[in-house]
Design a protein around this motif. Structure first.
Motif, PDB file in Angstrom:
ATOM      1  N   ILE A   1     -29.136  17.921 -94.834  1.00  0.00           N
ATOM      2  CA  ILE A   1     -28.677  18.228 -96.202  1.00  0.00           C
ATOM      3  C   ILE A   1     -27.668  17.174 -96.659  1.00  0.00           C
ATOM      4  N   THR A   2     -26.731  16.837 -95.778  1.00  0.00           N
ATOM      5  CA  THR A   2     -25.744  15.815 -96.127  1.00  0.00           C
ATOM      6  C   THR A   2     -26.418  14.494 -96.454  1.00  0.00           C
ATOM      7  N   ARG A   3     -27.384  14.140 -95.631  1.00  0.00           N
ATOM      8  CA  ARG A   3     -28.052  12.860 -95.834  1.00  0.00           C
ATOM      9  C   ARG A   3     -28.810  12.830 -97.170  1.00  0.00           C
ATOM     10  N   VAL A   4     -29.499  13.924 -97.475  1.00  0.00           N
ATOM     11  CA  VAL A   4     -30.290  13.939 -98.717  1.00  0.00           C
ATOM     12  C   VAL A   4     -29.381  13.850 -99.938  1.00  0.00           C
ATOM     13  N   ILE A   5     -28.275  14.629 -99.920  1.00  0.00           N
ATOM     14  CA  ILE A   5     -27.372  14.615-101.083  1.00  0.00           C
ATOM     15  C   ILE A   5     -26.741  13.234-101.236  1.00  0.00           C
ATOM     16  N   LEU A   6     -26.160  12.725-100.148  1.00  0.00           N
ATOM     17  CA  LEU A   6     -25.508  11.415-100.222  1.00  0.00           C
ATOM     18  C   LEU A   6     -26.518  10.316-100.497  1.00  0.00           C
ATOM     19  N   GLY A   7     -27.698  10.442 -99.899  1.00  0.00           N
ATOM     20  CA  GLY A   7     -28.739   9.434-100.086  1.00  0.00           C
ATOM     21  C   GLY A   7     -29.140   9.314-101.538  1.00  0.00           C
ATOM     22  N   SER A   8     -29.310  10.455-102.214  1.00  0.00           N
ATOM     23  CA  SER A   8     -29.741  10.356-103.613  1.00  0.00           C
ATOM     24  C   SER A   8     -28.602   9.867-104.498  1.00  0.00           C
ATOM     25  N   LEU A   9     -27.349  10.138-104.087  1.00  0.00           N
ATOM     26  CA  LEU A   9     -26.217   9.591-104.845  1.00  0.00           C
ATOM     27  C   LEU A   9     -26.141   8.075-104.692  1.00  0.00           C
ATOM     28  N   PHE A  10     -26.271   7.606-103.445  1.00  0.00           N
ATOM     29  CA  PHE A  10     -26.198   6.167-103.185  1.00  0.00           C
ATOM     30  C   PHE A  10     -27.395   5.443-103.769  1.00  0.00           C
ATOM     31  N   GLY A  11     -28.546   6.096-103.723  1.00  0.00           N
ATOM     32  CA  GLY A  11     -29.767   5.473-104.207  1.00  0.00           C
ATOM     33  C   GLY A  11     -29.792   5.358-105.717  1.00  0.00           C
ATOM     34  N   GLY A  12     -28.897   6.072-106.403  1.00  0.00           N
ATOM     35  CA  GLY A  12     -28.834   5.991-107.851  1.00  0.00           C
ATOM     36  C   GLY A  12     -29.944   6.735-108.547  1.00  0.00           C
ATOM     37  N   ASN A  13     -30.566   7.654-107.852  1.00  0.00           N
ATOM     38  CA  ASN A  13     -31.664   8.404-108.462  1.00  0.00           C
ATOM     39  C   ASN A  13     -31.450   9.896-108.198  1.00  0.00           C
ATOM     40  N   VAL A  14     -30.426  10.430-108.858  1.00  0.00           N
ATOM     41  CA  VAL A  14     -30.041  11.811-108.575  1.00  0.00           C
ATOM     42  C   VAL A  14     -31.118  12.790-109.052  1.00  0.00           C
ATOM     43  N   SER A  15     -31.897  12.379-110.047  1.00  0.00           N
ATOM     44  CA  SER A  15     -32.930  13.284-110.546  1.00  0.00           C
ATOM     45  C   SER A  15     -33.997  13.560-109.489  1.00  0.00           C
ATOM     46  N   ALA A  16     -34.072  12.682-108.510  1.00  0.00           N
ATOM     47  CA  ALA A  16     -35.096  12.861-107.477  1.00  0.00           C
ATOM     48  C   ALA A  16     -34.630  13.787-106.365  1.00  0.00           C
ATOM     49  N   ILE A  17     -33.408  14.307-106.481  1.00  0.00           N
ATOM     50  CA  ILE A  17     -32.849  15.091-105.373  1.00  0.00           C
ATOM     51  C   ILE A  17     -33.660  16.350-105.114  1.00  0.00           C
ATOM     52  N   MET A  18     -34.213  16.949-106.163  1.00  0.00           N
ATOM     53  CA  MET A  18     -35.013  18.160-105.993  1.00  0.00           C
ATOM     54  C   MET A  18     -36.232  17.883-105.115  1.00  0.00           C
ATOM     55  N   TYR A  19     -36.876  16.735-105.380  1.00  0.00           N
ATOM     56  CA  TYR A  19     -38.061  16.382-104.598  1.00  0.00           C
ATOM     57  C   TYR A  19     -37.674  16.103-103.149  1.00  0.00           C
ATOM     58  N   SER A  20     -36.616  15.323-102.968  1.00  0.00           N
ATOM     59  CA  SER A  20     -36.204  14.972-101.604  1.00  0.00           C
ATOM     60  C   SER A  20     -35.812  16.225-100.833  1.00  0.00           C
ATOM     61  N   MET A  21     -35.052  17.105-101.501  1.00  0.00           N
ATOM     62  CA  MET A  21     -34.551  18.284-100.809  1.00  0.00           C
ATOM     63  C   MET A  21     -35.702  19.207-100.413  1.00  0.00           C
ATOM     64  N   ALA A  22     -36.635  19.437-101.340  1.00  0.00           N
ATOM     65  CA  ALA A  22     -37.782  20.298-101.034  1.00  0.00           C
ATOM     66  C   ALA A  22     -38.570  19.723 -99.867  1.00  0.00           C
ATOM     67  N   GLY A  23     -38.819  18.411 -99.919  1.00  0.00           N
ATOM     68  CA  GLY A  23     -39.565  17.768 -98.852  1.00  0.00           C
ATOM     69  C   GLY A  23     -38.838  17.864 -97.530  1.00  0.00           C
ATOM     70  N   ALA A  24     -37.552  17.532 -97.554  1.00  0.00           N
ATOM     71  CA  ALA A  24     -36.772  17.506 -96.311  1.00  0.00           C
ATOM     72  C   ALA A  24     -36.702  18.896 -95.678  1.00  0.00           C
ATOM     73  N   MET A  25     -36.531  19.925 -96.502  1.00  0.00           N
ATOM     74  CA  MET A  25     -36.412  21.273 -95.957  1.00  0.00           C
ATOM     75  C   MET A  25     -37.723  21.743 -95.332  1.00  0.00           C
TER      76      MET A  25
END
Lengths: 118, 168
Positions: free
Chosen positions: B61-85
């Motif tokens: 969870i930490t990696r996905v949240i920080l990753g999308s912040l660093f990656g500059g694509n916060v809108s993609a966080i929903m996709y990353s989080m769903a996939g990662a979970m």
């Protein structure tokens, strides 16, 4: 190699082969030239590509942002966008009936459609 | 949770984030949204086999949240989080039945489920089944990428980096 591992291995293998077949089915040439542009699940433009003049226009997203769509020689593509990933631009020209050009950040889809739907 | 463990988990998160950011610099090989190598998941697979479920979930969870912040694509966080979970829960479930030599298989299954989660999220968010046509492509790319990251993780896990060198 236990039984459960074998079961998992076989199911993954079957899924993989199934996907390869699905991909072969999906990647086929389109029959029609009728295209629709969908934003937020609403059709905002629909036209026949073979009758369209060459032109470039912008589609504004609902929460800001834009995509630049180009129609050239009966082919449609997204040439520019202000989203960070640019997946829609890299997708290039709309080729297949089953693979739409999708811009996830702007909820924009460009796809072939049946003429009858009009 | 012991301080030592927190430190080690944050170190792993940092490594995963570094890999993630370096991977962002690699141009996309395919024009398919969601298709990527996912090298940062080497750390996820490693954590699944080296730490317990709670710690691994925290790390991811930490990696996905920080990753999308660093990656500059916060809108993609929903996709990353769903996939990662999706990926994580499945890998934690099959962790027990997969022997050490078949970690790559677990990673492949994880990768396929990661893509499944992303597709489901896209269907939910866009309220359209159009994205479903990407699914077979994603299964193929996911299988290959998953096998690769899984093999990397397998070699790391089997090498067994001793804890003592870290503790001193």
């Amino acid at each position: 190699m236990t039984k459960s591992v074998k079961v998992l291995l076989v199911s993954v293998l079957l899924l993989f082969i199934g996907s390869v077949i699905a991909v072969i089915i999906i990647v086929r040439k389109p029959k029609g030239t009728y295209v629709e542009i969908v934003q937020n699940n609403e059709i905002i433009y629909s036209f026949d590509l073979s009758e369209e003049k060459n032109r470039t226009f912008r589609i504004a997203g609902q929460q800001g942002g834009w995509n630049e769509v180009r129609i050239e020689d009966g082919k449609i593509s997204i040439t520019d966008a202000d989203c960070p990933d640019h997946t829609c631009v890299k997708a290039g020209v709309l080729r297949s009936e089953n693979i739409p050009i999708v811009c996830l950040p702007h909820k924009l889809v460009i796809r072939f459609a049946d003429k009858e739907q009009k | 949770m012991k301080t030592k463990k927190i430190a080690r988990l944050s170190l792993l998160t940092a490594i995963a984030l570094i890999i993630f950011i370096i991977e962002l610099r690699i141009p996309d090989l395919l024009p398919i949204p969601g298709a990527k190598l996912g090298l940062a998941n080497i750390i996820t697979v490693y954590a699944v086999y080296k730490y317990n479920a709670r710690e691994t979930i925290l790390l991811v969870i930490t990696r996905v949240i920080l990753g999308s912040l660093f990656g500059g694509n916060v809108s993609a966080i929903m996709y990353s989080m769903a996939g990662a979970m999706f990926c994580l829960i499945c890998m934690l479930l099959i962790r027990r039945i997969i022997p050490l030599n078949f970690i790559w298989l677990s990673s492949v299954i994880g990768a396929i489920l990661h893509n499944t989660g992303q597709i489901l999220m896209a269907i939910l968010l866009m309220r359209s089944f159009a994205v479903l046509s990407f699914y077979p492509f994603l299964i193929i790319t996911g299988t290959i990428a998953g096998a690769f990251t899984g093999l990397c993780a397998q070699y790391i896990i089997k090498r067994h980096i001793p804890d003592k060198t870290v503790e001193k």
